[in-house]
Write an enzyme that holds these catalytic residues in place. Structure first.
Site, PDB file in Angstrom:
ATOM      1  N   GLY A  22       8.606   8.087   3.009  1.00 20.43           N
ATOM      2  CA  GLY A  22       7.419   7.268   2.767  1.00 20.43           C
ATOM      3  C   GLY A  22       7.716   6.085   1.861  1.00 20.43           C
ATOM      4  N   ILE A  81       9.359   5.914  -0.835  1.00 14.88           N
ATOM      5  CA  ILE A  81      10.636   5.919  -1.563  1.00 14.88           C
ATOM      6  C   ILE A  81      11.638   4.990  -0.896  1.00 14.88           C
ATOM      7  CG2 ILE A  81      12.513   7.333  -2.464  1.00 14.88           C
ATOM      8  CD1 ILE A  81      10.812   9.802  -1.929  1.00 14.88           C
ATOM      9  N   LYS A  84      13.813  13.673   9.776  1.00 13.92           N
ATOM     10  CA  LYS A  84      14.211  12.783   8.687  1.00 13.92           C
ATOM     11  C   LYS A  84      15.667  12.986   8.294  1.00 13.92           C
ATOM     12  CE  LYS A  84       9.436  12.543   7.049  1.00 13.92           C
ATOM     13  NZ  LYS A  84       8.460  13.241   6.182  1.00 13.92           N
TER      14      LYS A  84
END
Lengths: 416, 416
Positions: free
Chosen positions: A129, A131, A200
């Site tokens: 997100g 970061i 991810k």
């Protein structure tokens, strides 16, 4: 004046639009030119939106507007996002996406198409997100040989595991709480079974090791089997259970990506990352280790990452950045979970004498010449942080079973 | 083939040279071209070095080599580093530096000279060592309105404060331990009096708010006055004393940078950052908050950041990135410490009744209509996390003194 388009006016897409108009002056200053949103693609009608005049239902409107140089995709799902972005790239537009499923499944194709047409394909928002992780990993840490990444990449499961410890809730109750707060979907499988975290870690693995890692190749285990007894025992052993998405470089030719609940000692900052926050630990030969933490999801955190990429794409339209990986012929470079070397957390079926357990474990580690390992014991559970192979771990568990010290649950340990 | 030069062959400079040859293949791949170190500038002789043929004692050797496109400065100190880098920029070479003193004092001049000559001036290594923070702040978070930064930016003082808690050491003993380990200099003032952290927060403040903030304008207080009683009391109040370098945006025209010991609650990840690690917390309107942590100093961690910048500079030689601030005519935009609004940590001279203290504090907060503040009390100390002005804090302390609850020490509280 640089025009960009937004595909999808859901949570993230509308966040991008709102954020652009809120901080427009700052954004234009950073981009080095005036900017405007040319079009917003969505099949739904938004007659009362202040941006009503920008909506279109056809990708052709965007493809045929020669003033659009950058397209931000916030639709989610593989299709039609993939087809739309390939069309944009073929027209020489740079693309930005927050879509982890798309990048995990079709990243190599998109990146190669971008390269072929001398434009950029950015996806900072697809992992972590808000970061900043993709660009720092690839650019700031570019001089490092990256040996491992460990991360909390799914906020929903972190919230659930955290609630189990802080409020003594069962998994089911904590999941319900997460659903009530809107942190978890009604159908929570993508989160709690680890698929979201898997996508991810595929993206991070592909980026760092240069070859596309597909979700099907990655060992993935969620948190459904984690009980309140497990999280309590971990807490008493000065650690926490976290859903860890990791990738470890085994040698020059093989990597081991995996998603699974792990025991994380409080020695490690990751164990302190609570609620819906994400955290990524990167290990490299020059940096030792670095941590990146922040909100892993949500309207504006994700929009922040998308908009950062849009600025970069506007600023450097025709430069091809080497954020790149290739499609591998086989997935042979991806090792299986049987190659995992790690410590072990064991929770017993029944309470045990701590002196006896300690003696037994020390004798075992002595035999294995692993005497500098960290061992922590309670009557309910123990944890060893040592490089044990799958065979070692089996041997140890068999030894315990023989002594009637049966394991109610087993978990790998993240190296402190 | 792209040639770069290294100025200074001390700890960082030799780290850069070693790291380049160790990971050369990876580095060249990222830079998109073959690379070589053209020259190493140092006044000392290194006849046995494997790089002996690259050494020069004169900057002219580098200035007159048209093949050198990037210069990495690792000398430290303002002069002659400043003069050398200005000469390099004027020749159209991009420069990279790890020198925080230089950037904190001369950043605006270097950046403006770089812009004038269409080349880059990068300084990722000047703040947070290995931690990617400059580029993420400026690029990945570019769409945010940054409202505050709080950081542990000095590893030596963090090590000392941590040792006081973990080993029950006095400040003097912990400092001695740090010196024995090589974490602190024989003359430790730059670290323990906060000057090093001050330079770093000047750089971050300048970067985020666009105007050069000079070290002289920043309220700076070190950790010499922190006692074992303070760190123990903080620990009992579920927090830690940390030397925090911060900058807060007060309004559109004013910022408040400061360096001082603060009480940090264990609710905040920063309180968990131990040993020589650094951590930076960034607050922005879209991201909420993000954390960046890693090794803030050391040969290879710093070399990693320098080399990352060199790769970027080689890759984008003639692009001017907007990582930029201007020299301000006055420092009027820098607020003084009297404008600090924060909570308060008070350690008493003598033990107090916790029920009485709690009642007194709640009455005070009631009066101030700050009833949703967090209050934590022991018999030795208390902490309030509430937006108190300097006048509020004085009023509270006066009230305590009247009741004979004298403060042995006072500390601002970092907002949880």
């Amino acid at each position: 004046m640089k025009k960009f388009a937004v595909l999808g006016f859901g949570t993230v897409g509308s966040g991008v639009v709102e954020l652009f108009y809120k901080n427009r002056h700052k954004i234009e200053e950073k981009a080095g030119s005036e900017m405007e949103i040319g079009h917003i693609l969505d099949l739904r009608d938004f007659p009362d939106s202040p941006f009503a005049d920008k909506f279109t239902k056809s990708i052709d409107t965007i493809l045929n507007d020669p003033d659009v140089t950058v397209v931000a995709e916030c639709m989610g799902g593989v299709e039609p996002a993939f087809t739309f972005l390939m069309q944009c790239l073929e027209k020489g537009m740079s693309v930005v996406t927050s879509n982890k499923e798309l990048i995990a499944k079709k990243g190599a194709e998109l990146l190669s198409c971008a390269k072929e047409h001398s434009c950029n394909c950015f996806f900072e928002a697809s992992v972590g997100g808000a970061i900043p992780i993709i660009r720092p990993l690839h650019r700031c840490l570019a001089a490092n040989d990256i040996s491992a990444i460990y991360g909390i990449l799914n906020g929903t499961t972190n919230y659930i595991l955290n609630k189990m410890v802080s409020d003594g809730m069962s998994f089911d109750d904590a999941l319900k709480r997460a659903q009530d707060h809107g942190y978890a979907e009604r159908e929570p499988s993508a989160d709690v079974d680890g698929h979201d975290a898997c996508r991810k870690i595929c993206i991070l693995s592909s980026l760092v090791f240069g070859k596309h890692v597909y979700p099907e190749s990655v060992y993935t285990k969620g948190i459904r089997e984690i009980s309140l007894e497990d999280t309590t025992a971990a807490d008493e052993l000065d650690g926490a259970v976290k859903l860890i998405a990791s990738v470890v470089k085994l040698d020059e030719n093989r990597i081991l990506p995996a998603v699974m609940p792990m025991f994380v000692s409080h020695e490690n900052l990751i164990s302190r990352v609570d609620g819906v926050f994400n955290c990524v630990q990167v290990e490299g030969d020059a940096i030792d280790r670095a941590y990146f933490s922040g909100r892993g999801a949500g309207k504006f955190p994700t929009a922040s990452a998308v908009m950062g990429d849009v600025i970069e794409a506007v600023k450097h339209h025709k430069t091809v950045f080497s954020q790149f990986w290739v499609d591998a012929e086989t997935q042979d470079f991806v090792a299986g979970i049987e190659d995992l070397v790690c410590g072990l957390f064991v929770r017993f079926e029944t309470a045990q004498d701590t002196v006896e357990t300690t003696a037994l474990l020390n004798a075992y580690l002595d035999k294995k010449q692993l005497t500098d390992s960290v061992v922590n014991v309670t009557d309910a559970a123990f944890v060893i942080d040592a490089p044990l192979t799958a065979a070692d771990r089996k041997e140890l568990v068999d030894m315990l079973t023989e002594k009637d010290m049966k394991a109610a649950s087993l978990m790998p340990v993240m190296p402190a």
